[in-house]
Each structure stands twice: as C-alpha cells, then as structure tokens.
Design a protein around this motif. Structure first.
Motif, PDB file in Angstrom:
ATOM      1  N   LEU A 495       0.828  -1.208   0.000  1.00  0.00           N
ATOM      2  CA  LEU A 495       0.000   0.000   0.000  1.00  0.00           C
ATOM      3  C   LEU A 495       0.862   1.257   0.000  1.00  0.00           C
ATOM      4  N   ARG A 496       1.976   1.206   0.700  1.00  0.00           N
ATOM      5  CA  ARG A 496       2.847   2.377   0.817  1.00  0.00           C
ATOM      6  C   ARG A 496       3.547   2.713  -0.501  1.00  0.00           C
ATOM      7  N   ARG A 497       3.951   1.695  -1.263  1.00  0.00           N
ATOM      8  CA  ARG A 497       4.701   1.947  -2.499  1.00  0.00           C
ATOM      9  C   ARG A 497       3.721   2.212  -3.645  1.00  0.00           C
ATOM     10  N   GLN A 498       3.477   3.469  -3.906  1.00  0.00           N
ATOM     11  CA  GLN A 498       2.503   3.857  -4.925  1.00  0.00           C
ATOM     12  C   GLN A 498       3.190   4.060  -6.279  1.00  0.00           C
ATOM     13  N   GLU A 499       3.718   3.001  -6.775  1.00  0.00           N
ATOM     14  CA  GLU A 499       4.356   2.952  -8.088  1.00  0.00           C
ATOM     15  C   GLU A 499       4.430   1.486  -8.495  1.00  0.00           C
ATOM     16  N   SER A 500       4.898   1.242  -9.719  1.00  0.00           N
ATOM     17  CA  SER A 500       5.186  -0.118 -10.159  1.00  0.00           C
ATOM     18  C   SER A 500       6.686  -0.239 -10.376  1.00  0.00           C
ATOM     19  N   ARG A 501       7.279  -1.213  -9.708  1.00  0.00           N
ATOM     20  CA  ARG A 501       8.730  -1.408  -9.816  1.00  0.00           C
ATOM     21  C   ARG A 501       9.023  -2.885  -9.583  1.00  0.00           C
ATOM     22  N   GLY A 502       9.681  -3.505 -10.557  1.00  0.00           N
ATOM     23  CA  GLY A 502      10.049  -4.905 -10.414  1.00  0.00           C
ATOM     24  C   GLY A 502       8.837  -5.788 -10.184  1.00  0.00           C
ATOM     25  N   ALA A 503       8.939  -6.633  -9.160  1.00  0.00           N
ATOM     26  CA  ALA A 503       7.876  -7.592  -8.878  1.00  0.00           C
ATOM     27  C   ALA A 503       6.634  -6.957  -8.271  1.00  0.00           C
TER      28      ALA A 503
END
Length: 547
Positions: A495-503
């Motif tokens: 929920l905290r990471r509001q991006e798409s990165r890797g897996a």
C-alpha cells in the motif's frame, strides 16, 4: 504485535547453550555453519524438519558467476542492477559478483560436482536477463540438490556442529537491543536455546500463496519471529512470481527452470502463438517480473489457468533437463513432443530481515542470510540464479564477522517468561491457513491496486484478530501465525509503495516513480521482558551439553 507465541518460563525450561545458533538447512545456513565450525566455533544447527529439506535442494537453474571468457564481474553487476529495477544496492551487488566465484570454487573443492566441458572448465548456461552464459549447473537441472548434498556431507561430518532436527524456533529472546537466544519446540517439547550469536537462515515465504514452488516450511517464520523481536524488515512488497511452474490438475507446482527458456524454449498462448517478442526486446529472456505479468495477462484474456511452454525444438531437451523431463513424464507430458502447461507461481522473496554487508541486523548478536535476509542485492526483482550465489557469499561473510566479533557470554542471570496467553482456537487453524493463502493470492498477487490491497488488508486483520493473545502449540499453529504476520507486513508495504517497480506492480500506479526509488524499512517497538534471577537457579534448571 504479540511479542511471544507460547507460554513459557526460561527458569524451568530445558536449556541448551552454544556459542553460535544457526537456524536453517539451506545453502546460506549450512555455509555459515560449516564456515563457523572450521574457524573453531561451536555451532548448534536448528532445523525444523530434516537436514536435507530446504528450498536449496529444489533449486534447478544454477549459480550465476562470471567464469566465461567473454564475461566479467562488471557485466554480471550490470545485469543484476538491470533486473533489480533500480533498487539493487550497487555496493552490495558488486561485492557479491566479485567474491562469488571464489565461493563457488570453495564449494567445488569441498565436494560439489558441477557440469563441465570436455576441457574440464565449467559448463555455463544462460537464463533470463543475463547478457552472457554464466550459470554454473549440476546434472543439468539439479544444481540445488547437488549443492545441498555437498553441504549436508560437510555439516554432518564436522565435529564442531551439533544438529537438532525437528526443531521449530518459536521466538527470539532479547534484552536492551541484544539477542540472547530463542525458545523452540523440539519434538513437542519446549526448550530454550542460549547463544552468543544467532544466525537466521530460514528461507522464504512462498507458502503464503496458494500456488508456489516453495516447500511446506516456507512460511516466513524467520521474518515473523525477527519482527516480533524488534528486528528491522525491508522491501516486503517485493515477492517474485516465477513465470513457469507446471500447471496440471493434481500436480504440485513444480518449477520449470528458466534455463529451459535460456536454451531456447518459447512461450505460446492458447492459440499457439508466441507473444513475448512483441512485448519485450529480450522476449522470453526478459526479467522475471515482466515475463510473469505477460503470462498472467495472456491467461486473463483467455480466461485460462495456463499457457504453453514449447521446448519441442530444443535438441536433446530431456538430456539437458533430466529432472524436469522425468517429472513432466510422470504427469503425462513428454517435453520433447508435447507442449508444457505452465503458469506463474510465488517463488522468491526479495525483502526480509534487513542486514548490512556482513549479515548483521539492528539487534546485536542477531544475523540473517539467504532468502530470509534483505541485503539489498536482489532489489525489486531478483536476477535468475543470484539466490544460491547470495547464500554462499553471505553465509561466509556472516561466519567471518562472527569470528571477528567479541560479545560477552549470554547472561545466565536473565530469564524470560510469558504465562498469560489463552488457548488457540484449534478447529480454525487449517481452515484459516487456507483462507489466508486465498486472500494473498486474490489481493496481493502479480497485479495489485489500492482497492484490492485495502480489502485484503481488512480480511487479513480480521483473521489475525482471532489469534491475538493466544498461545501456539504445534508447527501448524506457528506457521499460521508466521503467515499472518508476513501477510500484514507485505500488504502494508504494498500500500505504501505507490508505483510499479520490479515484482511490485500497481495497476493504479503503472509507472516507476523516482520518489519511490528507495528502500522502506519497518521496525516495531518492542519492550524487553527479560528479568534477573539468581545464577544458581538458572544452572539448576538448565540441561547443557558440550560441543
């Protein structure tokens, strides 16, 4: 967060004391144990099942290292950083790719047999996102089994190692920022293990999901008990799904190694058409997160439970991959004549217990290595075959730093207790274990978004509430508690990471965002429960043994 998971009092528990307690029987744990023992340290090796049962033994592809004439550590470093999607720590990655070849040579010198060419040099394969052939392998696709075999022999014959099989570590014992040992269940008995140095090499958490390549014990137990003790955990949102697991009704999620695609196998949709060349310049050898998402999209479009892997054009495929061929044949698939039904499955945890470059955690005396640890090497997406390499390198580095660290003897004047926990609702454990897996697969799988993450979090918290303040008595109960702890850690991070990165792919935030090009670390406030008692009372209640 509940601090302890069982009622106990170390004043009257069977107690075993050692210099170094190593938890886990995979490549990292066994490497650390053997290296420590050979440095003259006394080691107690705690294994939840048997010495031969680990994720390492199931690893197929191999160990990545720059041995080729057209290769060098700088190229391996670049591939690692590319796969890691901007989150692999460059300094850590550099030390792993430069030190790793010597660790593989050490393994070979100590009995591991790797495939070789006619001139005696190492035979090297290629896997996804690698720019060179650099995968050291054994018996084609049984590298992990050979690594585990060799290390098991070393551990079993090392006089400074004492092994406790069937030993489930329940909780770490801490006081004033230092770890002094652990409580454990050993064949149904509660025991206390006191040590100056504790190494967690407990593996991953694939069993949080319904479909996984991981063995039964991969429930995140190490990450969970470390979190309860106040250790920092990082990058918990990054769970890698392997693109190609055998997908047949009634068949376990058996891994089809990336080396098969490295040898030229193609991915086909249900119409029999390749789709990866149009989606990524590296086609089937794109990073794992990319391939897994593309497969998932093809399955979703066709409302299907699998797509196809085509290895029919690979010459002598059954000889190149004998273990894969034999397993597929067992379920009616001839890899040289038939298309192989595959689907993604939870495979590897990039996050875990946060460590420095020597495997040290924020708790003095506590170390972590292997998949249980987050060293910064794997970033947001592990490069294929860097996992066994990391286990070898950090198993050795943990042993090295312990040899250089002088801690006072574990204070026998301290004791710990928890005697207020209620009984676990046993009738719900099996059902809730399955339910937690369903929730994770439904809401925290290959693609995620805020609405589904929030829904999954609510469901998981409601499950966890059933067990708050309850004692666990069996491995099954402890596994459920570990699952729920790690589930909540993952959903919080996702929920905290509001991006798409890797897996970590968010359909509501489909692009990378440089504001999130950083690691997030979580640590709970833990209040020390240690108390002081008379040394003679501890001695009278303890059962020690010499190594």
């Amino acid at each position: 967060m509940q601090r302890y998971l069982m009622n106990f009092n170390t004043r009257n528990m069977e107690t075993r004391t050692t210099e170094c307690l190593v938890v886990g029987s995979g490549v990292a744990g066994l490497t650390a144990a053997v290296r420590l023992a050979r440095r003259g340290h006394h080691v107690l090796l705690a294994v939840r099942d048997t010495l031969s049962d680990s994720n390492t033994a199931k690893a197929q592809g191999g160990i990545a290292a720059a041995f080729g004439k057209d290769d060098n550590p700088a190229l391996h470093l670049q591939d690692t950083l590319t796969a890691g999607a901007g989150l692999s720590d460059e300094a850590v990655s550099h030390l792993v790719v430069t030190e790793g070849p010597d660790d593989i040579r050490w393994l070979a010198d100590n009995g591991a047999e790797f495939d070789r060419t006619a001139d005696g040099s190492l035979a090297l394969g290629r896997e996804g996102c690698h720019s060179r052939h650099r995968i050291v392998h054994s018996h084609g696709d049984a590298t992990g089994a050979e690594v585990a075999r060799a290390l098991n022999v070393l551990a079993a014959t090392e006089p400074n190692i004492r092994t406790l099989e069937g030993c489930y570590i329940v909780d770490l014992l801490t006081h004033e920022g230092r770890c002094y040992g652990a409580t454990a269940l050993w064949h149904g008995r509660k025991i206390c293990l006191r040590a100056q140095h504790i190494v967690l090499a407990t593996g991953g958490l694939g069993r949080l999901f319904l479909h996984t390549t991981n063995p039964e014990g991969a429930t995140g137990s190490g990450a969970a008990l470390a979190a309860r003790a106040g250790a920092a955990l990082a990058d918990m949102e990054f769970v890698q799904f392997h693109p190609t697991a055998l997908a047949l009704s009634g068949c376990p999620n058996f891994l089809i190694s990336e080396a098969v695609r490295g040898a030229g196998a193609h991915l086909l949709n249900l119409d029999g058409k390749r789709f990866m060349p149009a989606l990524h310049p590296m086609a089937e050898l794109a990073p794992r997160d990319v391939v897994a998402r593309c497969i998932f999209q093809e399955m979703t479009k066709a409302n299907a439970t699998h797509i196809w892997l085509d290895a029919r054009h690979i010459k002598d495929a059954a000889k190149l991959f004998p273990m894969i061929a034999a397993t597929c044949r067992e379920y009616g698939v001839d890899i040289e004549k038939d298309l192989i039904p595959i689907a993604p499955a939870a495979h590897y945890m990039m996050g875990g217990i946060e460590t420095d470059t020597w495997g040290r955690t924020n708790l003095k005396g506590l170390y972590a290595c292997g998949e249980a640890a987050c060293t910064g090497l794997q970033g947001a997406n592990r490069l294929a075959s860097n996992s066994l390499l990391e286990g070898l390198v950090f198993g050795r580095r943990v042993a090295t730093i312990i040899g250089k660290t002088r801690l006072s003897q574990a204070d026998s004047g301290l004791y710990w207790q928890e005697e207020s926990l209620a009984e676990t609702p046993l009738e719900l454990v099996a059902e809730d274990s399955s339910l937690s897996q369903q929730i994770m697969s439904r809401y925290l799988g290959i693609t995620r978004n805020a609405t589904e993450l929030a829904c999954g979090e609510e469901k998981l918290r409601n499950l966890a509430k059933r067990y708050e303040g309850c004692a666990a008595h069996t491995p099954e109960e402890l596994d459920l508690r570990a699952r729920l702890t790690c589930d909540l850690l993952i959903v919080k991070a996702a929920l905290r990471r509001q991006e798409s990165r890797g897996a970590h792919y968010r359909s509501d935030f489909p692009e990378k965002d440089d504001a999130y090009r950083k690691h997030f670390s979580d640590k709970w406030q833990v209040y020390d429960d240690a108390k002081n008692i008379n040394d003679e009372k501890i001695a009278a209640a303890s059962i020690g043994f010499a190594l």
